[in-house]
Motif scaffolding. Sequence first.
Motif, PDB file in Angstrom:
ATOM      1  N   VAL A 121      -8.814 -24.014  28.977  1.00  0.00           N
ATOM      2  CA  VAL A 121      -7.148 -23.648  28.903  1.00  0.00           C
ATOM      3  C   VAL A 121      -6.499 -23.583  30.278  1.00  0.00           C
ATOM      4  O   VAL A 121      -5.231 -23.825  30.081  1.00  0.00           O
ATOM      5  N   TRP A 122      -7.422 -22.995  31.161  1.00  0.00           N
ATOM      6  CA  TRP A 122      -6.686 -22.388  32.441  1.00  0.00           C
ATOM      7  C   TRP A 122      -6.473 -23.907  32.854  1.00  0.00           C
ATOM      8  O   TRP A 122      -5.444 -24.140  33.556  1.00  0.00           O
ATOM      9  N   CYS A 123      -7.581 -25.012  32.919  1.00  0.00           N
ATOM     10  CA  CYS A 123      -7.121 -26.352  33.635  1.00  0.00           C
ATOM     11  C   CYS A 123      -5.826 -26.924  32.997  1.00  0.00           C
ATOM     12  O   CYS A 123      -5.058 -27.687  33.716  1.00  0.00           O
ATOM     13  N   TYR A 124      -5.928 -27.050  31.849  1.00  0.00           N
ATOM     14  CA  TYR A 124      -4.313 -27.514  31.114  1.00  0.00           C
ATOM     15  C   TYR A 124      -3.217 -27.025  31.711  1.00  0.00           C
ATOM     16  O   TYR A 124      -2.150 -27.395  31.652  1.00  0.00           O
ATOM     17  N   SER A 125      -3.267 -25.544  31.704  1.00  0.00           N
ATOM     18  CA  SER A 125      -2.046 -24.917  32.015  1.00  0.00           C
ATOM     19  C   SER A 125      -1.741 -25.219  33.362  1.00  0.00           C
ATOM     20  O   SER A 125      -0.480 -25.224  33.814  1.00  0.00           O
ATOM     21  N   ARG A 126      -2.699 -25.412  34.424  1.00  0.00           N
ATOM     22  CA  ARG A 126      -2.241 -25.644  35.433  1.00  0.00           C
ATOM     23  C   ARG A 126      -1.667 -26.982  35.909  1.00  0.00           C
ATOM     24  O   ARG A 126      -1.080 -27.381  36.911  1.00  0.00           O
ATOM     25  N   MET A 127      -2.259 -27.890  34.979  1.00  0.00           N
ATOM     26  CA  MET A 127      -1.704 -29.157  35.150  1.00  0.00           C
ATOM     27  C   MET A 127      -0.821 -29.760  34.200  1.00  0.00           C
ATOM     28  O   MET A 127      -0.600 -30.833  33.954  1.00  0.00           O
TER      29      MET A 127
END
Length: 384
Positions: A361-367
């Motif tokens: 979820v963090w990866c998707y939110s950052r990109m």
Amino acid sequence: MILDYETLKLVWWLLVGVLLIGFAITDGMDMGVGMLLPFLGKEDTERRVIINTVGPHWDGNQVWLITAGGAIFAAWPIVYATAFSGFYMAMLLVLFALFFRPVGFDYRSKLPDPRWRTAWDWGLFAGGFVPALIFGVAFGNLLQGVPFRLDDMLRSHYEGSLFLALLPLLNPFALLCGVVSVAMLALHGATWLQLRTVDPLAGRARQAALILGAVVVVTFALAGVWVAFGIDGYRVVSQAAPGSLPDPLAKEVVRAPGAWLDVYGRMPLAVLAPAVGFLGAALAVLFSVAARPGLAFLSSALAQAGIILTAGFSMFPFIMPSSTHPGSSLTVWDSTSSHLTLSVMFWAVVIFLPLVLTYTVWCYSRMWGKVTVEEIKARSVSAY
């Protein structure tokens, strides 16, 4: 807390289902985008936009497939061994098709030659279409039964030709299941493109979602009718206690028309699975028409979960039925690893799965954000 053996067997059946659904929602999205790439991207920059919507995440998403395979190996070792015997050529075909994805993502834009890039676009299409088709075909064959037997030492023997094994797998019902799989993953990719791109690409993705959603509903319904009236299901007549040590030969199994529908009589709530499959596909179409891509994407994800759960619930407790020796069929209760193995794996999941989900979820939110043609043109060098 120590779970008893019977509960752990059921828990791992559920967890493998969760992993398969997670794979369909995440990496299935990437495969769907790959299938749509040559058709929705009208020129090179638009195709780079499509690729960049999944480029940063596809390799992480594919870990769901690897994890599901590892879980089947550890939780159901005899199923893993038997499946590789029966579906060996099909699995090799999937593996070779998946090779196109990492190479295509990394090397497509290395040369400006249109022929080079077009070739890799079709390679990415194959990397999405072939696995999606084979996965559906595999489930279709599981519902019909696989020709294998277990000897007295519980060694599995596949009773078919290894090198011609693909031909029997490509039967009409299995191909119909393959179409369901291809259509639902392509629909998921279309809703993702609506979410991450702008017009005219998003508009083309909306149009594709209307067609694909209809295909999902129609083919899923046809497959259900076929299961109910066109093929024999499997039914356990007698077996050892579910919590006892695994012995696949200590049961009696019969084939009977409509047996795959037994679960809906025993547990009426199971009908929610196909209902969610139909409703999710229909809502994905409606939300696409209404230009609500976020809701369309969530609806498509629900459709995939419902369709996969429908297959799992219908076959329960069977994992891999045998068409030639029904008594050798493998079930949730008699094809598992030891109590200790299932316990250790369970606590590993409890600890690490939340960490993996949080990081994802963090990866998707950052990109996060829309990918546009203008953004692509502004870059002199792109990684994808």
